[in-house]
Motif scaffolding. Structure first.
Motif, PDB file in Angstrom:
ATOM      1  N   LYS A 133      31.037  26.386  15.035  1.00  9.05           N
ATOM      2  CA  LYS A 133      30.131  25.542  14.245  1.00  9.05           C
ATOM      3  C   LYS A 133      30.717  25.221  12.875  1.00  9.05           C
ATOM      4  N   CYS A 134      31.177  26.250  12.180  1.00  7.97           N
ATOM      5  CA  CYS A 134      31.907  26.070  10.926  1.00  7.97           C
ATOM      6  C   CYS A 134      32.544  27.396  10.554  1.00  7.97           C
ATOM      7  N   ILE A 135      33.806  27.370  10.166  1.00  5.95           N
ATOM      8  CA  ILE A 135      34.523  28.593   9.807  1.00  5.95           C
ATOM      9  C   ILE A 135      33.985  29.179   8.509  1.00  5.95           C
ATOM     10  N   ASN A 136      33.350  28.345   7.667  1.00  5.20           N
ATOM     11  CA  ASN A 136      32.736  28.800   6.417  1.00  5.20           C
ATOM     12  C   ASN A 136      31.358  29.369   6.758  1.00  5.20           C
ATOM     13  N   ASP A 137      31.187  30.674   6.567  1.00  2.00           N
ATOM     14  CA  ASP A 137      29.963  31.328   7.041  1.00  2.00           C
ATOM     15  C   ASP A 137      28.717  30.827   6.318  1.00  2.00           C
ATOM     16  N   SER A 138      28.824  30.555   5.034  1.00  2.00           N
ATOM     17  CA  SER A 138      27.668  30.061   4.286  1.00  2.00           C
ATOM     18  C   SER A 138      27.210  28.710   4.828  1.00  2.00           C
ATOM     19  N   ILE A 139      28.183  27.835   5.070  1.00  2.00           N
ATOM     20  CA  ILE A 139      27.849  26.529   5.625  1.00  2.00           C
ATOM     21  C   ILE A 139      27.300  26.680   7.038  1.00  2.00           C
ATOM     22  N   CYS A 140      27.886  27.579   7.815  1.00  2.00           N
ATOM     23  CA  CYS A 140      27.428  27.812   9.182  1.00  2.00           C
ATOM     24  C   CYS A 140      25.965  28.247   9.203  1.00  2.00           C
ATOM     25  N   LYS A 141      25.612  29.181   8.313  1.00  2.00           N
ATOM     26  CA  LYS A 141      24.224  29.662   8.258  1.00  2.00           C
ATOM     27  C   LYS A 141      23.270  28.532   7.905  1.00  2.00           C
ATOM     28  N   ASP A 142      23.662  27.691   6.952  1.00  2.00           N
ATOM     29  CA  ASP A 142      22.799  26.586   6.544  1.00  2.00           C
ATOM     30  C   ASP A 142      22.698  25.538   7.644  1.00  2.00           C
ATOM     31  N   LEU A 143      23.790  25.319   8.354  1.00  2.00           N
ATOM     32  CA  LEU A 143      23.846  24.266   9.359  1.00  2.00           C
ATOM     33  C   LEU A 143      23.177  24.661  10.670  1.00  2.00           C
ATOM     34  N   THR A 144      23.270  25.945  11.024  1.00  2.00           N
ATOM     35  CA  THR A 144      22.812  26.384  12.344  1.00  2.00           C
ATOM     36  C   THR A 144      21.720  27.443  12.328  1.00  2.00           C
ATOM     37  N   GLY A 145      21.516  28.063  11.155  1.00  2.00           N
ATOM     38  CA  GLY A 145      20.521  29.126  11.062  1.00  2.00           C
ATOM     39  C   GLY A 145      21.068  30.505  11.375  1.00  2.00           C
ATOM     40  N   VAL A 146      22.343  30.608  11.751  1.00  2.00           N
ATOM     41  CA  VAL A 146      22.934  31.909  12.073  1.00  2.00           C
ATOM     42  C   VAL A 146      24.323  32.019  11.444  1.00  2.00           C
ATOM     43  N   SER A 147      24.786  33.256  11.303  1.00  2.35           N
ATOM     44  CA  SER A 147      26.136  33.528  10.823  1.00  2.35           C
ATOM     45  C   SER A 147      27.156  33.170  11.908  1.00  2.35           C
ATOM     46  N   ASN A 148      28.401  32.968  11.500  1.00  2.00           N
ATOM     47  CA  ASN A 148      29.457  32.702  12.484  1.00  2.00           C
ATOM     48  C   ASN A 148      30.160  33.985  12.945  1.00  2.00           C
ATOM     49  N   LYS A 149      29.717  35.131  12.473  1.00  3.27           N
ATOM     50  CA  LYS A 149      30.418  36.386  12.777  1.00  3.27           C
ATOM     51  C   LYS A 149      30.518  36.641  14.279  1.00  3.27           C
ATOM     52  N   LEU A 150      29.409  36.474  14.999  1.00  4.88           N
ATOM     53  CA  LEU A 150      29.428  36.758  16.432  1.00  4.88           C
ATOM     54  C   LEU A 150      30.297  35.768  17.189  1.00  4.88           C
ATOM     55  N   GLU A 151      30.235  34.500  16.817  1.00  5.41           N
ATOM     56  CA  GLU A 151      31.029  33.510  17.550  1.00  5.41           C
ATOM     57  C   GLU A 151      32.516  33.714  17.326  1.00  5.41           C
ATOM     58  N   LEU A 152      32.907  34.133  16.113  1.00  2.00           N
ATOM     59  CA  LEU A 152      34.318  34.387  15.864  1.00  2.00           C
ATOM     60  C   LEU A 152      34.776  35.647  16.594  1.00  2.00           C
ATOM     61  N   ASN A 153      33.915  36.655  16.653  1.00  2.52           N
ATOM     62  CA  ASN A 153      34.237  37.858  17.434  1.00  2.52           C
ATOM     63  C   ASN A 153      34.365  37.522  18.917  1.00  2.52           C
ATOM     64  N   PHE A 154      33.492  36.633  19.380  1.00  3.38           N
ATOM     65  CA  PHE A 154      33.532  36.174  20.768  1.00  3.38           C
ATOM     66  C   PHE A 154      34.874  35.499  21.049  1.00  3.38           C
ATOM     67  N   ALA A 155      35.292  34.653  20.137  1.00  7.66           N
ATOM     68  CA  ALA A 155      36.583  33.969  20.289  1.00  7.66           C
ATOM     69  C   ALA A 155      37.728  34.978  20.343  1.00  7.66           C
ATOM     70  N   ARG A 156      37.676  35.978  19.480  1.00  9.14           N
ATOM     71  CA  ARG A 156      38.741  36.993  19.461  1.00  9.14           C
ATOM     72  C   ARG A 156      38.770  37.779  20.770  1.00  9.14           C
ATOM     73  N   TYR A 157      37.594  38.109  21.289  1.00 11.57           N
ATOM     74  CA  TYR A 157      37.534  38.857  22.549  1.00 11.57           C
ATOM     75  C   TYR A 157      38.139  38.038  23.691  1.00 11.57           C
ATOM     76  N   LEU A 158      37.778  36.766  23.772  1.00 17.05           N
ATOM     77  CA  LEU A 158      38.331  35.919  24.828  1.00 17.05           C
ATOM     78  C   LEU A 158      39.848  35.827  24.708  1.00 17.05           C
ATOM     79  N   SER A 159      40.352  35.814  23.474  1.00 16.83           N
ATOM     80  CA  SER A 159      41.793  35.804  23.264  1.00 16.83           C
ATOM     81  C   SER A 159      42.421  37.111  23.727  1.00 16.83           C
ATOM     82  N   ASP A 160      41.770  38.222  23.399  1.00 12.81           N
ATOM     83  CA  ASP A 160      42.293  39.539  23.763  1.00 12.81           C
ATOM     84  C   ASP A 160      42.455  39.690  25.270  1.00 12.81           C
TER      85      ASP A 160
END
Length: 242
Positions: A133-160
């Motif tokens: 959604k947005c790599i900037n967490d503050s913008i992500c929270k404002d834009l989507t209502g949630v932090s990007n922490k889980l989605e970035l962790n999800f991306a890392r797991y899929l890479s792993d």
């Protein structure tokens, strides 16, 4: 007797061409836990509604079109809404699809903790279309209502685990097109070893009428749509070349 799991479905697309490789049978599941301001499918958010289908009912629909999408190296994509709200159903569906050698994909925000159930679903999925959604967490929270922490962790797991991913980001002028944020996104993506494609999706307001039909003010009323120059600039920053 095992209780039958039913999906809450918003709609189907039997000839999708933009949600994974080849021609796709797309299932749009009902319900979303995000509140993206640019959402083009505002009518998919409500988790309490949707037409209920069993795995066998949806499988029957899919198999009618199998010859069309198989010949194009396509398959089935589950989208939404947010499909990962209905993980148990997708696990059962994808288990059946694998018996028919049908390719599987999920279009998701990835805003979920990595649980054993999710790991099982990931193992049954050939491709993830992951919306950053947005790599900037503050913008992500404002834009989507949630932090990007889980989605970035999800991306890392899929890479792993080296699971194929297409990365998507909606380019919203003045919101997700900041140069520094795009540079940070490029840096993050460079750490992933499983990215097969990166799509920059220009923001448009073609879904605005759905907000209006629901009597809900459209959050990006004064934001212009993205144009070809915006997309080119973003791709240049990200180092993407057509």
């Amino acid at each position: 007797m095992k209780e039958e799991i039913l999906a809450k479905v918003h709609s189907f697309d039997t000839f999708g061409a933009a949600d994974g490789p080849g021609i796709r049978f797309i299932i749009f599941l009902q319900g979303c836990h995000l509140s993206c301001k640019y959402c083009q499918n505002r009518d998919t958010w409500d988790c309490s509604i949707g037409t209920k289908y069993s795995v066998s009912e949806i499988l029957e629909k899919i198999l009618r079109y199998k010859n069309y999408f198989i010949s194009s190296n396509g398959g089935v994509t589950v989208s939404g809404g947010e499909p990962l709200l209905q993980q148990a159903f997708i696990i059962e569906l994808f288990t059946e699809l694998k018996k028919h050698n049908i390719s599987t994909a999920i279009d998701t925000s990835g805003s979920f903790a990595i649980t054993d159930k999710l790991k099982k679903l990931i193992s049954l999925t050939d491709l993830f279309l992951l919306d950053i959604k947005c790599i900037n967490d503050s913008i992500c929270k404002d834009l989507t209502g949630v932090s990007n922490k889980l989605e970035l962790n999800f991306a890392r797991y899929l890479s792993d685990i080296n699971k194929d991913v297409w990365i998507r980001q909606v380019l919203v002028p003045g919101i997700t097109d900041n140069k520094d944020d795009l540079i940070e996104l490029k840096t993050f993506l460079s750490t992933l070893k499983n990215v097969k494609k990166i799509d920059i999706l220009p923001y448009h307001d073609l879904g605005k009428f759905k907000w209006e039909e629901l009597g809900i003010p459209y959050p990006l009323e004064n934001v212009r749509t993205a144009n070809d120059d915006d997309v080119k600039r973003a791709k240049d920053i990200l180092g993407l070349h057509d």
